[in-house]
Design an enzyme around this catalytic site. Structure first.
Site: not given
Ligand code: ASP
Length: 564
Positions: A19, A84-86
């Site tokens: 993010t 996106d880290s997911s």
């Molecule tokens: N979905 C984002 C991620 O983990 C959330 C974040 O970075 O806060 O890449």
């Protein structure tokens, strides 16, 4: 843990996505390229004047002066693609570890800019992949993109850069909302608030407010003798299984099928689970097939213990205790341990039961002291059948129990160890043996029993101390006599500063202390750092009793036949 010195600290910031650098595209946030260009426009993260004056390259930024004599210069390395880290997996984390390895000598520290959703997993995995770290590796990110007015990203990134540039904290850490955590102790606990992470079982390594408070005793010490080792061979076939009331045995069976090689099982409370025979049978069968199961509590805080009957039943089914590890850390550790080549199943279980990177708090001897169930626990553990799991658990818990028994002077419990053929030379994490503890406490009968069983009389703990030295410090004359009769002697290191110690005792008129050193074989004539000996100190202090004692002890030495 030192403060970093030098006029320029060079850091590498590895931007992986998340993010912090995201932009809105068609109403959804997607990872945004060009983070360095955004940072360049933010005064708190870049001093353009200094960069121009020093002709820094385009991808290199510099913080405003951190102190009058120091600048933190950092280069942003943007990964391709951004995630996106997911969507991050072990493959991407291995690439980050390898990037750190490639640039290790060029930079004083590393910041990994990462999405928050899987940052605790990433920090845990990196902590196991990077062995013998001597430099900080700090993960950070944000809940709100950095270019937005109300973003946590600017402060998080600034904090991570300042911590990595100003302090030598040789660990994989996570910096978020003014707190620096050990990475493998963290978990994400809030989807929206800026305080998104916590470290439930270990206080922060540092806290930033008007002052920076470093929790020095928690920071791991760098091993300066060893070089960085990057373990890229991580096992991907590991899983996470959360137990819930009424979970069907058939579902567990399906989950535990190959190719799964290891599983972190999240259990209730202190490590409990349903005791239904069909479920226990599935777990036992999987463990017998060689699947490694690590038991972690699904509670945010606390540890797996064996206080309750269901906990015991789970342990009996061949499960390794994860103590107070987070599930993220346990999963990463499993992947690391299973990825190590050439180890037997029992070696892997032993490795899992150890604290490798500060990821878990093992029960200490102190925790077991005063335990009125000591005898019971020892007997239960000793009587566990000889499976590999039972052996792994014994390896972890028996030293603590034996040491606690020695501390309590509990001859019966120690006798139970002997009767079941256990070696009483076992050591706890700090290298203490039961003999160390009994000698320190002055339990002559325990010392006599241990010596009679042939334990190592000169075993050294991690601080290089022998049981004899501990008995001397405790002024336990009868224990010193027993140890000397068994051939114990003080090592050259233990005798290194003995002159200073003797003079200190003489100045305090501590006759017992002087007598203890003499009994242990120390030369009472040893000078201190400025050439005085104990007798001179006692004379100067006008302490007639100590003078008389020292003279009589010296006479006894000179009356002894000298070796030719
Ligand atoms: N979905 C984002 C991620 O983990 C959330 C974040 O970075 O806060 O890449």
């Amino acid at each position: 843990m030192a403060r970093a010195t030098g006029p320029e600290q060079r850091l590498l910031a590895i931007y992986t996505g998340g993010t912090i650098g995201m932009r809105s595209e068609g109403g959804v946030l997607v990872p945004g390229r060009g983070l360095a260009a955004v940072l360049r426009t933010l005064h708190m993260l870049h001093d353009e004047e200094y960069a121009r004056a020093h002709s820094l390259p385009e991808d290199t930024l510099v913080l405003p002066p951190a102190s009058s004599d120091q600048r933190i210069i950092y280069k942003v390395l943007e990964c391709q693609p951004l995630f996106d880290s997911s969507d991050m997996t072990i493959t991407e984390w291995v690439q980050i570890a390898q990037t750190i390895e490639r640039h290790y000598t060029q930079y004083q520290g590393f910041v990994v800019i990462h999405g928050t959703d899987t940052m605790a997993f990433a920090a845990s995995v990196l902590s196991f992949m990077l062995e013998n770290l001597q430099k900080p590796v700090i993960l950070t990110g944000a809940q709100v993109p950095i270019h937005e007015l109300w973003s946590d990203g600017r402060e998080n990134l600034l904090g991570a850069l300042l911590m990595a540039g100003q302090y030598v904290i040789p660990e994989v850490c996570l910096f978020f909302q003014n707190q620096l955590f050990r990475g493998n102790r963290t978990t994400k606990v809030d989807a929206r608030r800026f305080a998104a992470f916590c470290s439930p079982n270990l206080p922060p390594l540092a806290t930033v407010g008007a002052d920076v408070t470093i929790n020095r005793e928690l920071v791991r010490k760098a091993s300066w003798k060893s070089h960085l080792v990057v373990h890229s061979n991580m096992e991907p076939d590991v899983g996470l299984l959360r137990l819930y009331p009424g979970i069907p045995a058939s579902l567990v069976r399906t989950f535990l099928q190959p190719p799964l090689k290891g599983v972190v099982m999240e259990t209730f409370g202190s490590g409990n689970g349903p005791t239904k025979p069909d479920l226990i049978q599935e777990l036992r069968a999987a463990a017998e097939r060689g699947l490694i199961i690590v038991n972690c509590t699904h509670c945010l805080q606390g540890a797996v213990t064996s206080d309750y009957a269901p906990g015991m039943a789970m342990a009996g089914a061949g499960i390794i205790s994860g103590f107070d590890m987070t599930s993220e850390a346990a999963l990463a550790k499993l992947s690391y341990v299973l990825g190590q080549p050439g180890l037997s199943l029992s070696d892997r279980k032993k490795l899992l039961a150890k604290d490798l990177r500060g990821e878990m708090t093992l029960p200490t001897t102190d925790d077991l002291l005063g335990d009125d169930m000591l005898g019971c626990r020892a007997t239960w553990l000793l009587s566990m059948n000889g499976s590999q799991d039972a052996d792994a658990m014994k390896d972890v818990l028996l030293p603590g129990l034996a040491l606690a028994a020695a501390h309590a002077g509990d001859l019966d419990t120690l006798q139970a160890f002997v009767e079941l053929g256990r070696d009483l030379n076992l050591k706890d994490y700090s290298g203490q043996t039961p003999l160390h503890v009994a000698a320190r406490r002055g339990h002559a009968s325990v010392v006599a029993m241990l010596l009679q069983k042939g334990v190592d009389v000169d075993a050294c703990n991690e601080d290089g101390q022998s049981p004899l030295l501990l008995a001397v410090r405790g002024r336990h004359q009868s224990v010193i006599r027993l140890l000397r009769a068994a051939g114990a002697h003080l090592s050259p290191q233990e005798l290194e500063d003995v002159g200073t110690e003797l003079c200190r005792l003489a100045s305090r008129a501590d006759s017992e202390g002087l007598r203890a050193w003499w009994q242990a074989g120390a030369d009472l004539g040893q000078p201190d750092y400025d050439g005085h000996c104990a007798l001179q100190v006692a004379e100067a202090a006008g302490n007639a009793d100590v003078v008389a004692l020292l003279q009589s002890l010296e006479d006894r030495v000179s009356a002894q036949p000298q070796p030719h």
